[in-house]
Design an enzyme around this catalytic site. Structure first.
Site, PDB file in Angstrom:
ATOM      1  N   CYS A 136       0.822  -1.195   0.000  1.00  0.00           N
ATOM      2  CA  CYS A 136       0.000   0.000   0.000  1.00  0.00           C
ATOM      3  C   CYS A 136       0.868   1.263   0.000  1.00  0.00           C
ATOM      4  CB  CYS A 136      -0.923  -0.049   1.206  1.00  0.00           C
ATOM      5  SG  CYS A 136      -1.646   1.518   1.639  1.00  0.00           S
ATOM      6  N   GLU A 204      -3.611  -4.328  -5.133  1.00  0.00           N
ATOM      7  CA  GLU A 204      -3.417  -2.933  -5.540  1.00  0.00           C
ATOM      8  C   GLU A 204      -3.755  -2.771  -7.031  1.00  0.00           C
ATOM      9  OE1 GLU A 204      -2.892  -0.115  -3.988  1.00  0.00           O
ATOM     10  OE2 GLU A 204      -2.673  -0.958  -1.987  1.00  0.00           O
TER      11      GLU A 204
HETATM   12  C1  LIG Z   1      -6.058   1.076  -2.411  1.00  0.00           C
HETATM   13  C2  LIG Z   1      -5.064   1.990  -1.789  1.00  0.00           C
HETATM   14  N1  LIG Z   1      -3.814   1.542  -1.591  1.00  0.00           N
HETATM   15  C3  LIG Z   1      -2.893   2.347  -1.032  1.00  0.00           C
HETATM   16  C4  LIG Z   1      -3.210   3.633  -0.640  1.00  0.00           C
HETATM   17  C5  LIG Z   1      -2.154   4.543  -0.034  1.00  0.00           C
HETATM   18  N2  LIG Z   1      -2.237   4.707   1.397  1.00  0.00           N
HETATM   19  C6  LIG Z   1      -3.361   4.732   2.083  1.00  0.00           C
HETATM   20  S1  LIG Z   1      -3.105   4.936   3.782  1.00  0.00           S
HETATM   21  C7  LIG Z   1      -1.465   4.960   3.602  1.00  0.00           C
HETATM   22  C8  LIG Z   1      -0.482   5.074   4.734  1.00  0.00           C
HETATM   23  C9  LIG Z   1      -0.946   5.787   5.934  1.00  0.00           C
HETATM   24  O1  LIG Z   1      -1.283   7.109   5.669  1.00  0.00           O
HETATM   25  C10 LIG Z   1      -1.155   4.829   2.242  1.00  0.00           C
HETATM   26  C11 LIG Z   1       0.209   4.812   1.771  1.00  0.00           C
HETATM   27  C12 LIG Z   1      -4.535   4.070  -0.869  1.00  0.00           C
HETATM   28  N3  LIG Z   1      -4.932   5.305  -0.526  1.00  0.00           N
HETATM   29  N4  LIG Z   1      -5.432   3.236  -1.434  1.00  0.00           N
END
Ligand SMILES: Cc1ncc(C[n+]2csc(CCO)c2C)c(N)n1
Length: 220
Positions: A136, A204
């Site tokens: 993520c 993802e």
């Molecule tokens: C499907 C999906 N995957 C990754 C993110 C990115 N992301 C979300 S929270 C976080 C870390 C804490 O702030 C990060 C890197 C997203 N928005 N949506």
């Protein structure tokens, strides 16, 4: 070789190439992505961030050193803050309210991805949980950087790109990679980490693909 590069080489390299070629991603920078697909994406991401924040709280709770506890707890809180910011700015520009997000509910891919993350973070080891949440951060940082080179003629897409392509976000990801590289993992556990990392990398890709096709539940 560091544990994180080992994870990337086995689980992310090929998926990442397919993500940057995906029409959702190329459509963000050339401006051809339709707003309905982006709206679907932001709505689903609001659901995702709620679950992701909880998953990060579980990771924080079982982290083995204080710096990692405080880092994951901070990121858990930030995931909620990002959701609020998305609600008020991007969703507002799209003419949507938080009530619309609740009414839309979580789609099939979002539900599957959230359930997987929650299960691994609740029942796996600390290292397995870190491996599951890592794509993520990492994929968004690399996609953000790549897209920032081109930005977008559409101000909504340009705003989204600027969030993840920023130096601040890069620093966050580097901290998580540093934690990953100090994990003490046994042989069987290492294999499970690879599995989780590869699976959430695939989710993802699937998350963008679901938005591109506005994937809905086949039955209701
Ligand atoms: C499907 C999906 N995957 C990754 C993110 C990115 N992301 C979300 S929270 C976080 C870390 C804490 O702030 C990060 C890197 C997203 N928005 N949506």
């Amino acid at each position: 070789m560091t544990f994180s590069s080992e994870l990337w080489d086995r689980g992310a390299a090929s998926v990442y190439e397919q993500i940057v070629r995906h029409p959702f991603i190329t459509g963000l920078t050339d401006g051809t992505l339709d707003h309905d697909a982006f709206q679907y994406f932001i709505t689903q991401d609001s659901h995702y961030l709620r679950a992701y924040s909880r998953a990060l709280s579980l990771v924080a709770g079982r982290a083995t050193d204080e710096d990692a506890v405080s880092m994951f707890a901070l990121h858990a809180a930030n995931a909620i803050a990002v959701e609020r910011e998305l609600h008020t700015s991007l969703l507002g520009s799209l003419g949507l309210t938080p009530a619309d997000v609740d009414a839309a509910g979580s789609g099939p891919t979002t539900t599957a991805y959230m359930s997987y993350l929650t299960a691994v973070c609740a029942t796996g080891t600390y290292a397995e949980a870190v491996a599951a949440v890592l794509p993520c951060y990492w994929i968004y940082r690399d996609v953000g950087r790549e897209l920032l080179k081109r930005s977008s003629p559409d101000p909504l897409y340009a705003k989204w790109i600027a969030t993840y392509g920023s130096e601040e976000f890069d620093a966050v990801v580097e901290q998580v990679l540093a934690v990953t590289d100090t994990l003490d993992v046994g042989t069987a556990e290492r294999e499970r980490c690879h599995q989780h990392f590869a699976t959430t990398c695939r989710y993802e890709w699937m998350f963008w693909d679901a938005a591109y096709h506005k994937l809905d539940w086949p039955v209701r």
